[in-house]
Enzyme design. Structure first.
Site, short mmCIF file in Angstrom:
data_model
loop_
_atom_site.label_atom_id
_atom_site.label_comp_id
_atom_site.label_asym_id
_atom_site.label_seq_id
_atom_site.Cartn_x
_atom_site.Cartn_y
_atom_site.Cartn_z
N ARG A 1 0.29 3.56 -3.19
CA ARG A 1 -0.36 4.84 -2.96
C ARG A 1 0.43 5.96 -3.61
NH1 ARG A 1 -0.02 4.82 1.98
NH2 ARG A 1 -2.04 3.89 2.41
N SER B 1 0.83 -1.21 0.00
CA SER B 1 0.00 0.00 0.00
C SER B 1 0.86 1.25 0.00
CB SER B 1 -0.93 -0.01 1.22
OG SER B 1 -0.18 0.13 2.40
N ASN C 1 -0.83 7.89 -7.11
CA ASN C 1 -1.07 9.33 -7.09
C ASN C 1 -0.20 10.05 -8.11
OD1 ASN C 1 -2.92 10.66 -4.96
ND2 ASN C 1 -2.07 8.86 -3.93
#
Lengths: 280, 156
Positions: free
Chosen positions: A213, A209, A217
């Site tokens: 992440r 994660s 992004n």
């Protein structure tokens, strides 16, 4: 990089391709000239652009901070020292706030992560065609300037963090304690397989994660910049709209790059804190 | 977007960066920060201490001023008392002296009176004897009546 030479798809694909160095099918080592070649190189290849930009940016960070650290004065600090101290205190406070253990490595780690990721993300603010255009003009086929849009970079960092989590988990709790933590909760010793499954997923989810992440992004942000950039070749009105949009997205992106760097740092601190905690 | 050696390269780069930061950047900056924090805290504490000492000194000054005033008043009172005493003593001495002199003068006067009376008595006796002699020359023999004359003289 005109619309005549490339279709939109080619333009986007070109922007998403790394400068990959590896072994060609014919056995020679060279830079991949297209996506297929890069794919065929497999694992034994390296993204020169990601490595180059990340190392240059990291070195820039370390150089500037080291310059200040060498001349750090106790009396009234100058502008540069003030700025560096501000960043250092920010990282230090984040660690003090979330990290309850005692480890002199966590705060420098947090500082490095924050500034390095911030700088790598900030490359996103450069107009998407500047450096790749320059590279093409110099005969380099591909150039991806934002290292954090490469999952290799984000996973590289998160694996580093994950290894530290494993190391400190075992160092603080012992192998037995760490294995116990993975297998004996939340259902007690009779639910061992279920426990292991849950805790294992929990453990693996941390680096995955963390990396995804940041990558997600930055990749999405980069993609939007690329899409906006396509508008520049669509006539005066579209180009003007594109300019406004690019500016607006860049302003918004300043928030995202800072926030993502901060989240990566904070979660790293939290994961390391969990690794340092004994709880049963 | 392939996973390749870059992954390992990035992990190694990351480790080196963290190591460098931990070794060469973090300690001097944090040391400077801590030292400055301590200096500021010390400075503030010294300021507080100075202010406190100033208060104490002011208090001490007031106290010693008060004490000096009290002492001065005491000295003045003492001096006044002493001067009154001296005046009293002088008065007494003068009185006694005066009495002495009075007594001496009186005694001298008495002596003078006594002496004058004696002389007078002698003169009167002589006069009486002379008168009596003149009267008695004819009929009394001075030598025969000497006893009597002496007795009369003593009677005066």
């Amino acid at each position: 990089m005109s619309a005549e030479a490339h279709t939109s798809t080619e333009y986007i694909k070109h922007h998403l391709e790394h400068l990959t160095y590896g072994q060609m099918p014919d056995g020679t080592w060279s830079i991949a000239q297209n996506a297929e070649q890069a794919k065929e190189m497999g694992f034994m290849s390296i993204n020169l652009d990601t490595m180059g930009f990340s190392i240059v940016l990291g070195a820039l960070f370390l150089y500037l901070f080291h310059l200040v650290a060498k001349r750090a004065t106790v009396s009234v600090p100058g502008g540069m020292q003030n700025f560096v101290e501000w960043v250092v205190e920010f990282a230090d406070n984040s660690v003090r706030g979330s990290f309850t253990g005692r480890n002199p490595m966590v705060a420098p780690l947090a500082l490095t992560l924050f500034v390095w990721i911030f700088l790598m993300n900030a490359m996103d603010l450069l107009p998407v065609d500047w450096l790749p255009g320059l590279a093409v003009a110099m005969g380099v086929p591909f150039m991806k300037v934002v290292p954090t849009t490469d999952p290799n970079a984000t996973f590289g960092m998160s694996i580093g963090v994950f290894l530290m989590v494993l190391y400190y988990s075992i160092k603080i709790k012992g192998i037995g304690g760490f294995v116990g933590e993975l297998t004996l909760q939340p259902f007690g010793k009779w639910g061992m397989p279920a426990n292991f499954l849950l805790e294992g997923v929990n453990l693996i989810a941390k680096p995955v994660s963390l990396a995804l992440r940041l990558f997600g992004n930055m990749y999405a942000g980069e993609m939007i910049f690329i899409l906006i950039a396509i508008m520049f070749s669509g006539g005066a009105v579209l180009a003007l709209t594109g300019g406004v949009l690019q500016w607006a997205w860049a302003v918004f992106h300043i928030l995202i790059i800072t926030l993502q760097a901060f989240i990566f740092m904070t979660l790293t601190i939290v994961y390391l804190d969990m690794a340092h905690q004994e709880h049963h | 977007m392939n996973i390749n050696l870059t992954l390992i390269g990035q992990t190694i780069t990351f480790a080196i960066f963290v190591w460098f930061c931990m070794k060469f950047i973090w300690p001097p900056i944090v040391l400077a920060l801590e030292t400055r924090r301590k200096q500021v805290a010390d400075g503030l504490a010294a300021g507080d201490r100075g202010r406190h000492e100033l208060e104490l000194a002011a208090k001490r000054a007031t106290e010693s001023l008060h004490e000096a005033k009290m002492k001065a008043a005491e000295i003045i009172a003492h001096a006044e008392k002493r001067s009154a005493q001296i005046v009293d003593e002088a008065k007494n001495a003068a009185k006694i002296e005066g009495e002495h002199m009075l007594a001496a003068a009186r005694a001298e006067m008495e002596q003078d009176v006594f002496r004058a009376r004696e002389q007078l008595r002698g003169r009167v006796a002589e006069l009486v004897v002379a008168g009596a002699e003149k009267v008695l020359r004819r009929e009394v023999d001075a030598s025969a009546h000497a006893d009597l004359l002496e007795a009369i003289k003593n009677e005066f």
